[in-house]
Write a protein that holds these residues in place. Structure first.
Motif, PDB file in Angstrom:
ATOM      1  N   THR A   1       0.826  -1.215   0.000  1.00  0.00           N
ATOM      2  CA  THR A   1       0.000   0.000   0.000  1.00  0.00           C
ATOM      3  C   THR A   1       0.857   1.261   0.000  1.00  0.00           C
ATOM      4  OG1 THR A   1      -0.175  -0.142   2.421  1.00  0.00           O
ATOM      5  CG2 THR A   1      -1.973  -1.089   1.122  1.00  0.00           C
ATOM      6  N   ASP A   2       2.178   1.083  -0.037  1.00  0.00           N
ATOM      7  CA  ASP A   2       3.118   2.210  -0.076  1.00  0.00           C
ATOM      8  C   ASP A   2       3.525   2.431  -1.531  1.00  0.00           C
ATOM      9  OD1 ASP A   2       5.407   3.859  -0.033  1.00  0.00           O
ATOM     10  OD2 ASP A   2       5.920   3.204   1.990  1.00  0.00           O
ATOM     11  N   VAL A   3       3.342   3.657  -2.023  1.00  0.00           N
ATOM     12  CA  VAL A   3       3.627   3.937  -3.434  1.00  0.00           C
ATOM     13  C   VAL A   3       5.075   3.662  -3.790  1.00  0.00           C
ATOM     14  CG1 VAL A   3       4.145   6.384  -3.017  1.00  0.00           C
ATOM     15  CG2 VAL A   3       3.299   5.653  -5.255  1.00  0.00           C
ATOM     16  N   ASP A   4       5.990   3.759  -2.824  1.00  0.00           N
ATOM     17  CA  ASP A   4       7.412   3.563  -3.095  1.00  0.00           C
ATOM     18  C   ASP A   4       7.820   2.097  -3.137  1.00  0.00           C
ATOM     19  OD1 ASP A   4       7.964   6.278  -3.297  1.00  0.00           O
ATOM     20  OD2 ASP A   4       8.269   6.492  -1.135  1.00  0.00           O
ATOM     21  N   THR A   5       6.996   1.203  -2.582  1.00  0.00           N
ATOM     22  CA  THR A   5       7.404  -0.204  -2.494  1.00  0.00           C
ATOM     23  C   THR A   5       6.391  -1.182  -3.080  1.00  0.00           C
ATOM     24  OG1 THR A   5       6.472  -0.337  -0.250  1.00  0.00           O
ATOM     25  CG2 THR A   5       8.823   0.173  -0.433  1.00  0.00           C
ATOM     26  N   ARG A   6       5.248  -0.693  -3.535  1.00  0.00           N
ATOM     27  CA  ARG A   6       4.183  -1.596  -3.941  1.00  0.00           C
ATOM     28  C   ARG A   6       4.519  -2.428  -5.169  1.00  0.00           C
ATOM     29  NH1 ARG A   6      -0.052   3.167  -5.757  1.00  0.00           N
ATOM     30  NH2 ARG A   6       1.039   3.853  -7.651  1.00  0.00           N
ATOM     31  N   ASP A   7       5.496  -1.977  -5.983  1.00  0.00           N
ATOM     32  CA  ASP A   7       5.839  -2.719  -7.191  1.00  0.00           C
ATOM     33  C   ASP A   7       6.903  -3.796  -6.961  1.00  0.00           C
ATOM     34  OD1 ASP A   7       4.069  -1.236  -8.747  1.00  0.00           O
ATOM     35  OD2 ASP A   7       5.556   0.325  -9.127  1.00  0.00           O
ATOM     36  N   ILE A   8       7.428  -3.890  -5.741  1.00  0.00           N
ATOM     37  CA  ILE A   8       8.463  -4.891  -5.463  1.00  0.00           C
ATOM     38  C   ILE A   8       7.806  -6.257  -5.288  1.00  0.00           C
ATOM     39  CG2 ILE A   8      10.334  -5.585  -3.922  1.00  0.00           C
ATOM     40  CD1 ILE A   8      10.558  -2.681  -3.029  1.00  0.00           C
TER      41      ILE A   8
ATOM     42  N   ARG B   1      13.258  12.289  -6.673  1.00  0.00           N
ATOM     43  CA  ARG B   1      14.677  12.639  -6.755  1.00  0.00           C
ATOM     44  C   ARG B   1      15.476  11.901  -5.693  1.00  0.00           C
ATOM     45  NH1 ARG B   1      11.619  16.733  -8.449  1.00  0.00           N
ATOM     46  NH2 ARG B   1      12.320  17.979 -10.245  1.00  0.00           N
ATOM     47  N   ALA B   2      14.901  11.752  -4.505  1.00  0.00           N
ATOM     48  CA  ALA B   2      15.594  11.035  -3.430  1.00  0.00           C
ATOM     49  C   ALA B   2      15.828   9.575  -3.811  1.00  0.00           C
ATOM     50  CB  ALA B   2      14.798  11.124  -2.132  1.00  0.00           C
ATOM     51  N   GLN B   3      14.842   8.954  -4.439  1.00  0.00           N
ATOM     52  CA  GLN B   3      15.004   7.561  -4.867  1.00  0.00           C
ATOM     53  C   GLN B   3      16.070   7.435  -5.943  1.00  0.00           C
ATOM     54  OE1 GLN B   3      10.928   6.737  -5.989  1.00  0.00           O
ATOM     55  NE2 GLN B   3      10.548   5.609  -4.100  1.00  0.00           N
ATOM     56  N   LEU B   4      16.093   8.378  -6.883  1.00  0.00           N
ATOM     57  CA  LEU B   4      17.107   8.335  -7.937  1.00  0.00           C
ATOM     58  C   LEU B   4      18.500   8.564  -7.358  1.00  0.00           C
ATOM     59  CD1 LEU B   4      15.194  10.248 -10.744  1.00  0.00           C
ATOM     60  CD2 LEU B   4      15.752   7.809 -10.700  1.00  0.00           C
ATOM     61  N   LEU B   5      18.599   9.448  -6.382  1.00  0.00           N
ATOM     62  CA  LEU B   5      19.887   9.636  -5.708  1.00  0.00           C
ATOM     63  C   LEU B   5      20.348   8.340  -5.060  1.00  0.00           C
ATOM     64  CD1 LEU B   5      19.522  13.134  -3.965  1.00  0.00           C
ATOM     65  CD2 LEU B   5      21.194  12.513  -5.718  1.00  0.00           C
ATOM     66  N   ASP B   6      19.426   7.642  -4.426  1.00  0.00           N
ATOM     67  CA  ASP B   6      19.752   6.373  -3.765  1.00  0.00           C
ATOM     68  C   ASP B   6      20.210   5.339  -4.778  1.00  0.00           C
ATOM     69  OD1 ASP B   6      20.007   4.288  -2.008  1.00  0.00           O
ATOM     70  OD2 ASP B   6      17.865   3.956  -1.770  1.00  0.00           O
ATOM     71  N   HIS B   7      19.460   5.191  -5.881  1.00  0.00           N
ATOM     72  CA  HIS B   7      19.770   4.170  -6.875  1.00  0.00           C
ATOM     73  C   HIS B   7      21.067   4.459  -7.614  1.00  0.00           C
ATOM     74  CE1 HIS B   7      16.206   1.487  -7.145  1.00  0.00           C
ATOM     75  NE2 HIS B   7      15.613   2.490  -6.550  1.00  0.00           N
ATOM     76  N   VAL B   8      21.319   5.707  -7.928  1.00  0.00           N
ATOM     77  CA  VAL B   8      22.433   6.047  -8.814  1.00  0.00           C
ATOM     78  C   VAL B   8      23.690   6.448  -8.059  1.00  0.00           C
ATOM     79  CG1 VAL B   8      23.188   7.617 -10.652  1.00  0.00           C
ATOM     80  CG2 VAL B   8      20.859   6.700 -10.661  1.00  0.00           C
ATOM     81  N   TRP B   9      23.538   7.276  -7.030  1.00  0.00           N
ATOM     82  CA  TRP B   9      24.707   7.758  -6.312  1.00  0.00           C
ATOM     83  C   TRP B   9      24.937   7.033  -4.989  1.00  0.00           C
ATOM     84  CZ3 TRP B   9      21.734  11.018  -9.300  1.00  0.00           C
ATOM     85  CH2 TRP B   9      22.405  11.783 -10.266  1.00  0.00           C
ATOM     86  N   GLY B  10      23.887   6.466  -4.419  1.00  0.00           N
ATOM     87  CA  GLY B  10      24.007   5.797  -3.135  1.00  0.00           C
ATOM     88  C   GLY B  10      23.679   6.743  -1.994  1.00  0.00           C
ATOM     89  N   MET B  11      23.141   6.173  -0.925  1.00  0.00           N
ATOM     90  CA  MET B  11      22.671   6.985   0.199  1.00  0.00           C
ATOM     91  C   MET B  11      23.803   7.636   0.983  1.00  0.00           C
ATOM     92  SD  MET B  11      19.390   7.121   0.303  1.00  0.00           S
ATOM     93  CE  MET B  11      19.097   7.653   2.004  1.00  0.00           C
TER      94      MET B  11
ATOM     95  N   ARG C   1       5.811  17.420 -11.598  1.00  0.00           N
ATOM     96  CA  ARG C   1       6.111  18.534 -10.699  1.00  0.00           C
ATOM     97  C   ARG C   1       5.909  18.135  -9.234  1.00  0.00           C
ATOM     98  NH1 ARG C   1       6.721  23.995 -11.343  1.00  0.00           N
ATOM     99  NH2 ARG C   1       6.157  25.330  -9.571  1.00  0.00           N
ATOM    100  N   GLY C   2       6.953  18.326  -8.449  1.00  0.00           N
ATOM    101  CA  GLY C   2       6.882  18.020  -7.029  1.00  0.00           C
ATOM    102  C   GLY C   2       6.992  16.546  -6.695  1.00  0.00           C
ATOM    103  N   ALA C   3       7.125  15.680  -7.706  1.00  0.00           N
ATOM    104  CA  ALA C   3       7.184  14.246  -7.445  1.00  0.00           C
ATOM    105  C   ALA C   3       8.463  13.610  -7.962  1.00  0.00           C
ATOM    106  CB  ALA C   3       5.970  13.554  -8.057  1.00  0.00           C
ATOM    107  N   GLY C   4       8.791  13.830  -9.240  1.00  0.00           N
ATOM    108  CA  GLY C   4       9.994  13.221  -9.757  1.00  0.00           C
ATOM    109  C   GLY C   4       9.930  12.973 -11.254  1.00  0.00           C
ATOM    110  N   TYR C   5      10.447  11.815 -11.673  1.00  0.00           N
ATOM    111  CA  TYR C   5      10.555  11.505 -13.091  1.00  0.00           C
ATOM    112  C   TYR C   5      10.071  10.094 -13.393  1.00  0.00           C
ATOM    113  CZ  TYR C   5      13.727  15.548 -13.302  1.00  0.00           C
ATOM    114  OH  TYR C   5      14.265  16.804 -13.212  1.00  0.00           O
TER     115      TYR C   5
END
Length: 229
Positions: free
Chosen positions: A72-79, A176-186, A219-223
C-alpha cells in the motif's frame, strides 16, 4: 543470470537466513537481511530491492502485515514479494495472495526450488536480465550498449544508471531522493538538484532528431519513463 539484482530476506531464523543468503549469493544476487518486520519495511523503503523473501512468522509483526504495508506504499508496492510459511492450508495461501504477495512457498522447502522460484519471479517482472527495453529504447546492461529505434545512444556513466533505473519499471514515478539512492548511493551527500541536471542530459541524449520526449517530469514528485507523456 541475476547480475546485480538485490534480494531482501526478512526472516527471524538466523540459521535459515544464512543458508538462503549463501545460496542467493552463489547464484549471483546481492542480499540484504532483516530479522524483524519493522526493519524489513525500513530496508525495503531505503534500498528498494528487486525482490523480497518474507517470512510469515516474525517476532514483532506478521509477514501478512509487512506485505500489506509494503503493497500500500507507493514507493514499495511494485516490489515482488515471496511469502515463506509453514502454513500450508488453502485459506492461508489465499490470505497471503490477497494482501499482495506475488508468490507463496511452504516450509520446508529445498533451496534449489526456492532459488528457481526467485529466478522465475525475476524473469516474470523483467528483473535481473541483461536486456531492458521500452518504447524503442534497448539497453544491454552487460555491454552498456544503448540504442533507440536502432540508433546508438552515447551516455555517460551517471546517465546510463539513471536510464537503467527508469527502464527497470517504465511509467513508475521515481522521486529525486530515490534516484539519488539508486544512482549515487545513500552515503554520498549530493543536492537533489543534481538529479535535474543529469536528467536534462539524459533527455537530450535519447530524444534526438525530433523523436518524442520519453522522460516525463512530474512537478513536485519526480521523473518517469513514459511514452504517453
Amino acid at each position: 543470470m541475476s547480475g546485480s539484482s538485490t534480494v531482501l530476506i526478512v526472516e527471524d531464523e538466523s540459521a535459515q537466513a544464512q543458508v538462503l543468503t549463501y545460496n542467493l549469493e552463489a547464484a549471483g544476487y546481492s542480499v540484504l537481511y532483516a530479522e524483524c518486520g519493522e526493519d524489513g519495511i525500513q530496508q525495503a523503503r531505503l534500498h528498494r530491492p528487486d525482490l523480497i523473501v518474507l517470512d510469515w512468522m516474525l517476532p514483532d509483526m506478521s509477514g501478512i502485515d509487512v506485505c500489506r504495508t509494503l503493497k500500500t506504499d507507493v514507493d514499495t508496492r511494485d516490489i515482488p514479494i515471496m511469502m515463506l510459511t509453514a502454513r500450508g492450508s488453502e485459506d492461508d495461501k489465499i490470505r497471503g495472495l490477497t494482501v499482495g504477495a506475488d508468490d507463496y512457498v511452504t516450509k520446508p522447502y529445498s533451496n534449489r526450488e526456492l532459488i528457481a522460484r526467485i529466478n522465475a519471479n525475476m524473469r516474470r517482472y523483467g528483473l535481473g536480465t541483461e536486456a531492458l527495453s521500452y518504447a524503442g529504447i534497448e539497453m544491454n546492461t552487460e555491454t552498456h550498449r544503448v540504442s533507440r529505434d536502432g540508433d546508438i545512444i552515447k551516455l555517460g556513466p551517471t546517465e546510463f544508471k539513471l536510464l537503467r533505473t527508469l527502464l527497470s519499471r517504465p511509467k513508475k514515478v521515481y522521486s529525486r531522493a530515490q534516484l539519488l539512492d539508486h544512482v549515487w548511493g545513500m552515503d554520498i551527500h549530493i543536492d537533489e538538484r543534481t538529479v535535474d541536471v543529469h536528467m536534462g542530459r539524459l533527455r537530450r541524449a535519447i530524444n534526438t532528431d525530433g523523436k518524442p520526449d520519453l522522460v516525463r517530469t512530474i512537478r513536485g514528485a519526480g521523473y518517469a519513463l513514459d511514452k504517453d507523456a
